[in-house]
Design a protein around this motif. Sequence first.
Motif, PDB file in Angstrom:
ATOM      1  N   PHE A 171      53.141  39.059   9.544  1.00 53.91           N
ATOM      2  CA  PHE A 171      54.432  39.640   9.149  1.00 53.91           C
ATOM      3  C   PHE A 171      54.284  40.650   8.009  1.00 53.91           C
ATOM      4  O   PHE A 171      55.076  41.586   7.896  1.00 53.91           O
ATOM      5  CB  PHE A 171      55.435  38.542   8.802  1.00 53.91           C
ATOM      6  CG  PHE A 171      56.092  37.913  10.005  1.00 53.91           C
ATOM      7  CD1 PHE A 171      56.797  38.686  10.925  1.00 53.91           C
ATOM      8  CD2 PHE A 171      56.016  36.544  10.232  1.00 53.91           C
ATOM      9  CE1 PHE A 171      57.405  38.109  12.039  1.00 53.91           C
ATOM     10  CE2 PHE A 171      56.619  35.958  11.347  1.00 53.91           C
ATOM     11  CZ  PHE A 171      57.317  36.743  12.247  1.00 53.91           C
ATOM     12  N   LEU A 227      59.805  36.268   5.207  1.00 50.97           N
ATOM     13  CA  LEU A 227      60.015  37.698   5.046  1.00 50.97           C
ATOM     14  C   LEU A 227      60.858  37.890   3.784  1.00 50.97           C
ATOM     15  O   LEU A 227      61.708  37.040   3.489  1.00 50.97           O
ATOM     16  CB  LEU A 227      60.749  38.268   6.263  1.00 50.97           C
ATOM     17  CG  LEU A 227      59.995  38.497   7.577  1.00 50.97           C
ATOM     18  CD1 LEU A 227      58.948  39.591   7.433  1.00 50.97           C
ATOM     19  CD2 LEU A 227      59.379  37.230   8.132  1.00 50.97           C
ATOM     20  N   PRO A 268      62.920  33.668  12.686  1.00 48.87           N
ATOM     21  CA  PRO A 268      62.577  34.904  13.380  1.00 48.87           C
ATOM     22  C   PRO A 268      63.662  35.362  14.355  1.00 48.87           C
ATOM     23  O   PRO A 268      64.326  34.550  15.008  1.00 48.87           O
ATOM     24  CB  PRO A 268      61.303  34.546  14.150  1.00 48.87           C
ATOM     25  CG  PRO A 268      60.740  33.384  13.420  1.00 48.87           C
ATOM     26  CD  PRO A 268      61.925  32.621  12.910  1.00 48.87           C
ATOM     27  N   GLY A 276      60.630  39.010  16.246  1.00 49.74           N
ATOM     28  CA  GLY A 276      59.719  38.212  15.414  1.00 49.74           C
ATOM     29  C   GLY A 276      59.069  37.093  16.217  1.00 49.74           C
ATOM     30  O   GLY A 276      57.859  36.853  16.113  1.00 49.74           O
ATOM     31  N   GLU A 313      64.287  43.082  10.710  1.00 43.32           N
ATOM     32  CA  GLU A 313      63.925  43.238  12.124  1.00 43.32           C
ATOM     33  C   GLU A 313      63.214  41.992  12.642  1.00 43.32           C
ATOM     34  O   GLU A 313      63.318  41.635  13.817  1.00 43.32           O
ATOM     35  CB  GLU A 313      63.001  44.453  12.292  1.00 43.32           C
ATOM     36  CG  GLU A 313      62.303  44.573  13.643  1.00 43.32           C
ATOM     37  CD  GLU A 313      63.217  45.054  14.757  1.00 43.32           C
ATOM     38  OE1 GLU A 313      64.245  45.690  14.456  1.00 43.32           O
ATOM     39  OE2 GLU A 313      62.897  44.785  15.934  1.00 43.32           O
ATOM     40  N   TRP A 314      62.472  41.323  11.751  1.00 39.00           N
ATOM     41  CA  TRP A 314      61.617  40.203  12.172  1.00 39.00           C
ATOM     42  C   TRP A 314      62.257  38.848  11.892  1.00 39.00           C
ATOM     43  O   TRP A 314      61.969  37.875  12.591  1.00 39.00           O
ATOM     44  CB  TRP A 314      60.261  40.308  11.471  1.00 39.00           C
ATOM     45  CG  TRP A 314      59.641  41.659  11.630  1.00 39.00           C
ATOM     46  CD1 TRP A 314      59.504  42.635  10.672  1.00 39.00           C
ATOM     47  CD2 TRP A 314      59.093  42.232  12.833  1.00 39.00           C
ATOM     48  NE1 TRP A 314      58.912  43.767  11.206  1.00 39.00           N
ATOM     49  CE2 TRP A 314      58.646  43.543  12.529  1.00 39.00           C
ATOM     50  CE3 TRP A 314      58.942  41.763  14.146  1.00 39.00           C
ATOM     51  CZ2 TRP A 314      58.056  44.383  13.479  1.00 39.00           C
ATOM     52  CZ3 TRP A 314      58.359  42.595  15.096  1.00 39.00           C
ATOM     53  CH2 TRP A 314      57.921  43.888  14.756  1.00 39.00           C
ATOM     54  N   ALA A 366      53.656  43.574   9.859  1.00 42.07           N
ATOM     55  CA  ALA A 366      54.826  43.972  10.659  1.00 42.07           C
ATOM     56  C   ALA A 366      55.861  44.710   9.811  1.00 42.07           C
ATOM     57  O   ALA A 366      56.532  45.625  10.309  1.00 42.07           O
ATOM     58  CB  ALA A 366      55.452  42.749  11.318  1.00 42.07           C
ATOM     59  N   ARG A 420      60.244  52.521  14.560  1.00 43.03           N
ATOM     60  CA  ARG A 420      60.889  51.401  15.237  1.00 43.03           C
ATOM     61  C   ARG A 420      62.052  51.871  16.120  1.00 43.03           C
ATOM     62  O   ARG A 420      62.156  51.510  17.292  1.00 43.03           O
ATOM     63  CB  ARG A 420      61.377  50.390  14.185  1.00 43.03           C
ATOM     64  CG  ARG A 420      61.917  49.093  14.766  1.00 43.03           C
ATOM     65  CD  ARG A 420      63.420  49.086  14.782  1.00 43.03           C
ATOM     66  NE  ARG A 420      63.994  48.030  15.589  1.00 43.03           N
ATOM     67  CZ  ARG A 420      64.169  48.121  16.901  1.00 43.03           C
ATOM     68  NH1 ARG A 420      63.749  49.167  17.566  1.00 43.03           N
ATOM     69  NH2 ARG A 420      64.757  47.165  17.569  1.00 43.03           N
ATOM     70  N   LEU A 467      56.410  38.489  18.580  1.00 40.84           N
ATOM     71  CA  LEU A 467      55.170  38.788  17.859  1.00 40.84           C
ATOM     72  C   LEU A 467      54.396  37.495  17.562  1.00 40.84           C
ATOM     73  O   LEU A 467      53.172  37.426  17.721  1.00 40.84           O
ATOM     74  CB  LEU A 467      55.518  39.524  16.566  1.00 40.84           C
ATOM     75  CG  LEU A 467      54.404  40.314  15.887  1.00 40.84           C
ATOM     76  CD1 LEU A 467      53.910  41.445  16.784  1.00 40.84           C
ATOM     77  CD2 LEU A 467      54.898  40.892  14.556  1.00 40.84           C
TER      78      LEU A 467
END
Lengths: 270, 270
Positions: free
Chosen positions: A230, A192, A249, A253, A241-242, A233, B85, A256
Motif C-alpha cells: 500500500f 492507509l 479496503p 484495495g 482509493e485503496w 500504491a 489513476r 490488489l
Amino acid sequence: MPEPESPREDALGHGGRRGFLKTSALALAGVGAVVTVPWPVAEAARAGRPKRGRLLARNDVILFQGDSITDAGRSRAEAATANARGALGSGYAWLAGAALLVDRPGEGFQVYNRGISGNKVFQLADRWGVDCLDLKPKLLSILIGVNDFWHTLDGKYHGTVEIYERDYRTLLERTRQALPQIRLVICEPFVLRCGAVNEHWFPSFDQYRAAAKRVAKAYADAFVPFQAMFEEAVRLAPPEEWAKDGVHPTGAGASLMAHFWLEAVGELAG
Amino acid sequence: MPEPESPREDALGHGGRRGFLKTSALALAGVGAVVTVPWPVAEAARAGRPKRGRLLARNDVILFQGDSITDAGRSRAEAATANARGALGSGYAWLAGAALLVDRPGEGFQVYNRGISGNKVFQLADRWGVDCLDLKPKLLSILIGVNDFWHTLDGKYHGTVEIYERDYRTLLERTRQALPQIRLVICEPFVLRCGAVNEHWFPSFDQYRAAAKRVAKAYADAFVPFQAMFEEAVRLAPPEEWAKDGVHPTGAGASLMAHFWLEAVGELAG
C-alpha cells in the motif's frame, strides 16, 4: 523488541523490493535469484511443501482468518460450505479464493473464510478450535493486528504490542502442534493514512507490523507485505482509493491484496 | 469460418485448461510442460520478447485498447498522462495496471488506456494513429468485439463476423508494420448469460469469439481467454456477480480479469 524500520526500507532490506516480495517462490523454484531467504525453508520442506514454490496441493483446505478486513460481510449461515460465494465475503479472501478456484478448477480446493469483524489475536484464540483446528486447513492465512492497536485508542482495550506478539506466537505454536503439516501465511497488518487513521497511530502501529513480521519469520511459510504494497500504491492513487477509512479496503484495495496474496503463496507463478 | 467449439472444449483442446491458459509463459520459460504452442513463438522471438515468458521490459509503454469494458469511465482530460489513476478508468485495465505498477516499481512502465465506450473494431481503426501508433506502445492489449455483434441486434449496425475478422486482421497488420517490435495481447470477447444477454446472442456471438481467437493465433504474443474464465467463474457464483448486465464487469469481474491478464503477459510469474 520493535524494529525501527519503515515499510520501504524493510522491503528493500531483502535484495530489493521485488526480490523481497518474491523470495519464497523464487527460492523454492530454484530460479537464480540472489535474495536472502527469510523464511524457515528447511522447516517448510519438512512440512511437505510442494515444488516450485507453490504452497498448495490438490484437495487442500484453505482457511482465511482475521478481522473485519477478512470478514468483509461474509454470511455466517453459509460458513460451513466450502467455496460458497456468500461465505467468503466480498473482500480480498473472496477475490483471491475466486481467482484460485477459477484458475485451477478440478483441483478440489476447499476455501473457507472465518474472519470476524473487530477481532484481536486473543479473540482468534478463543474460537480457534471450532474456527480453525476443526476445519483441518492445509493452508492457513491470517491477517490480524489492526484492532489490537486501534482498540487501545479509545481506552476500552488495554493490550500492548508485547501481548499481541506473545498471543500470536502462542496461537501459532498451538496450531503447528495440532496440525504439523499446515502451511502458514502471515499477512502484514496495514493502514492507509486517511479516514480514521491519524497521527495518533504512529509510531505505535508500526511496532505491531514489526511484531507480525517477527512472528512470520519464526512460523510462516510465506509473508504478505501489505503495508509495503500500500505504501507503493499511494504513489499511484490517493489513500482513499485503496481504503476510504484508512483501514477497510475498497474494491480496488481488495483486488490488489488478492494479487499479492496469490503471488505470496506461489499460485500465480505459472 | 467459425469453429463449432464451446469455451470449455476450446480450452481443453490445448493440453488441459490450465495448460492452455499458461501456454505462452510456460513454453518460453522452458518449463517441462507438454502443451502445444498455439502462438507464433518464432515470430515473437524475433520481436525481442524477454526471457521467462514475460512480455514486458523496463520503460515499456503499455496500452489498453477496446470498448466500454476497457474504458470504464476513464478521464479524457488526463488521457495523455501515463499511470494516472483517472486516465486508467475503474475496470480491469486500472486493476491490472495498478498491480503491475505496484508490484514492479522503478521499472519505468508507462500505462495508458484509450478504450472508448461503444467502439467496434472499425472505430478503433478510425482513431488508430492518435490513440495507438503515436503512443508507440511496446505492449498493446486489445479487447474488442462485443459491440461488433451487440449493435447488430437493434438493426442499426450491419456488420458481420467476416467484417469483424477482416478489419481486426487489417488493424493488426497495420500495427505490426508501423511498430515491428510491438508485443500484442488479444483478449477474448465475452458475455455472461444475464442482463442484456439473452438467447438471441447465441450461437452468433460465439463466432465472434472464434474469430478473435483466430486473429490472436495469427498475430498475438498472448491470448487472454476471458470467456473460458467466466464460464468457470459462473460455477462459483451467479453471472450477475461478475457482470450485472452480462456485458460490463462488476468490481469482482474486473479483478478476475486483471488476474488473468497479468498471468497471460507473464507478469505474475515470479
